[in-house]
Each structure stands twice: as structure tokens, then as C-alpha cells.
Design a protein around this motif. Structure first.
Motif, PDB file in Angstrom:
ATOM      1  N   UNK A  78       0.842  -1.189   0.000  1.00  0.00           N
ATOM      2  CA  UNK A  78       0.000   0.000   0.000  1.00  0.00           C
ATOM      3  C   UNK A  78       0.876   1.237   0.000  1.00  0.00           C
ATOM      4  N   UNK A  79       0.643   2.225  -0.819  1.00  0.00           N
ATOM      5  CA  UNK A  79      -0.367   2.214  -1.861  1.00  0.00           C
ATOM      6  C   UNK A  79       0.106   1.371  -3.044  1.00  0.00           C
ATOM      7  N   UNK A  80      -0.832   0.701  -3.699  1.00  0.00           N
ATOM      8  CA  UNK A  80      -0.417  -0.140  -4.824  1.00  0.00           C
ATOM      9  C   UNK A  80       0.072   0.692  -5.993  1.00  0.00           C
ATOM     10  N   UNK A  81       0.923   0.102  -6.779  1.00  0.00           N
ATOM     11  CA  UNK A  81       1.375   0.660  -8.045  1.00  0.00           C
ATOM     12  C   UNK A  81       0.750  -0.238  -9.106  1.00  0.00           C
ATOM     13  N   UNK A  82       0.076   0.360 -10.077  1.00  0.00           N
ATOM     14  CA  UNK A  82      -0.732  -0.425 -11.006  1.00  0.00           C
ATOM     15  C   UNK A  82      -0.474   0.036 -12.438  1.00  0.00           C
ATOM     16  N   UNK A  83      -0.231  -0.922 -13.311  1.00  0.00           N
ATOM     17  CA  UNK A  83      -0.163  -0.652 -14.741  1.00  0.00           C
ATOM     18  C   UNK A  83      -1.321  -1.391 -15.397  1.00  0.00           C
ATOM     19  N   UNK A  84      -2.223  -0.631 -15.998  1.00  0.00           N
ATOM     20  CA  UNK A  84      -3.369  -1.193 -16.700  1.00  0.00           C
ATOM     21  C   UNK A  84      -3.088  -1.111 -18.193  1.00  0.00           C
ATOM     22  N   UNK A  85      -3.320  -2.205 -18.904  1.00  0.00           N
ATOM     23  CA  UNK A  85      -3.006  -2.254 -20.330  1.00  0.00           C
ATOM     24  C   UNK A  85      -4.164  -2.931 -21.063  1.00  0.00           C
ATOM     25  N   UNK A  86      -4.549  -2.357 -22.193  1.00  0.00           N
ATOM     26  CA  UNK A  86      -5.518  -2.993 -23.074  1.00  0.00           C
ATOM     27  C   UNK A  86      -4.875  -3.190 -24.425  1.00  0.00           C
ATOM     28  N   UNK A 148      -3.999   8.883 -10.345  1.00  0.00           N
ATOM     29  CA  UNK A 148      -5.067   8.213  -9.595  1.00  0.00           C
ATOM     30  C   UNK A 148      -6.027   7.556 -10.573  1.00  0.00           C
ATOM     31  N   UNK A 149      -6.863   6.638 -10.083  1.00  0.00           N
ATOM     32  CA  UNK A 149      -7.933   6.133 -10.944  1.00  0.00           C
ATOM     33  C   UNK A 149      -8.823   7.291 -11.396  1.00  0.00           C
ATOM     34  N   UNK A 150      -9.350   7.232 -12.608  1.00  0.00           N
ATOM     35  CA  UNK A 150     -10.137   8.345 -13.151  1.00  0.00           C
ATOM     36  C   UNK A 150     -11.345   8.671 -12.274  1.00  0.00           C
ATOM     37  N   UNK A 151     -11.972   7.691 -11.653  1.00  0.00           N
ATOM     38  CA  UNK A 151     -13.125   7.954 -10.788  1.00  0.00           C
ATOM     39  C   UNK A 151     -12.712   8.778  -9.566  1.00  0.00           C
TER      40      UNK A 151
END
Length: 171
Positions: A78-86, A148-151
Motif C-alpha cells: 500500500x499504496x499499490x502501483x498499477x499498470x493497466x493495459x488494453x 489516480x484512478x479516473x473515478x
């Protein structure tokens, strides 16, 4: 998202750190139309995410029908580190063991002797594998500091607007 925008995200130091990990989560649509999200080993070749699987893996039929996928690479702290890929995948059936498969399993805690035994076991089990090669078309890096996440970004913007409307001016 343009290829240059995707490349800029992948070039960031935190993205490079995440792309050096061994495990991601692959999301795809199964043959029955329901979503799947599975952990799978991967490697980054500088342009694509490469995963390998057995020739008889059920996910292959689904990926042939619908090559659109998403991958998440993240940390467990925490806090997580995130890579989102499409992106989309291409399937490459190869004889023998793909070099990427041996690379992506390289950071597990094995002694040199254990590594030799593991590789011999792998070579005796598989006469070939399928490389799942993902070409990224979209990416987002979330570190909960600069991004941050868009939301959550939207909630922060709304809160600032409320405070400004009430004259507090405090974020």
C-alpha cells in the motif's frame, strides 16, 4: 490513445519496474460470454507483453474468437502501483519451449540446481507451447501519488468545485 502516448507511459521508470515483474492478470471473454481474469507469467520485450501457455489451454479458443484483452500488473503493497493495459493478442504456436517462458520464470527463488531440474521437467512435459503476444493499444499507470484512478480524480474535482462554490477554497 496513440502509439506514442502508450509508449510514453511504458517508458516511465515505474512502468519499467512493473514490466520487469513475472506475473500479471490477463482478462478476456470466455467462450460462454463471461469474463475471465487469470494470473499468468509474462515478459515484456520492449514492444509487446508475451505470455506462454500449453497448447491445450481452454483460454486459447476464447482468445482466437475474441483477441481483445486487458492486463493488470500491480504490486502487493500500500499504496499499490498499477499498470493497466488494453490491447489485442496474436497466438503463435511454437515447437519446444519459447525462450520467453524460460525468461519469465527467472526471478523465482531457485538455486542453480533447482533451475536445471525445473527446466528439464518443463522440457519433458511440453513438446510445444503457444505464445500469447499482446500488442498494447491503451495504458494507464496509477501510483496514487502523481496519478489516480479516473473515478477518484473526478471525485477530487467535484469536491474542489463544491468547496469553491461554498467559498472555502480548500481542496
Amino acid at each position: 490513445m496513440t502509439n506514442d502516448q502508450v509508449a510514453e507511459i511504458f517508458d516511465r521508470p515505474l512502468s519499467q519496474e512493473l514490466l520487469a515483474r513475472d506475473l500479471c492478470r490477463l482478462a478476456y471473454v470466455a467462450g460462454d460470454g463471461t469474463p475471465r481474469n487469470i494470473p499468468i507469467a509474462f515478459t515484456w520485450n520492449g514492444r509487446q507483453i508475451v505470455m506462454c501457455t500449453s497448447r491445450n489451454a481452454p483460454k486459447l479458443a476464447s482468445l482466437r474468437r475474441n483477441p481483445a484483452v486487458a492486463v493488470t500488473i500491480d504490486t502487493e503493497v500500500h499504496p499499490p502501483k498499477i499498470l493497466l493495459v488494453r490491447g489485442t493478442v496474436e497466438l503463435d504456436d511454437v515447437d519446444g519451449i519459447p525462450e520467453e517462458y524460460l525468461q519469465m520464470n527467472g526471478s523465482y527463488g531457485m538455486t542453480a540446481e533447482q533451475r536445471v531440474e525445473w527446466e528439464a521437467e518443463v522440457r519433458s512435459l511440453y513438446d510445444g507451447m503457444v505464445r500469447i503476444v499482446m500488442t498494447p493499444t491503451w495504458a494507464k499507470l496509477i501510483d496514487f501519488e502523481a496519478t489516480l484512478p479516473s473515478a477518484v480524480e473526478e471525485l477530487i474535482r467535484q469536491r474542489a468545485e463544491r468547496r469553491q462554490a461554498h467559498g472555502t477554497g480548500v481542496r
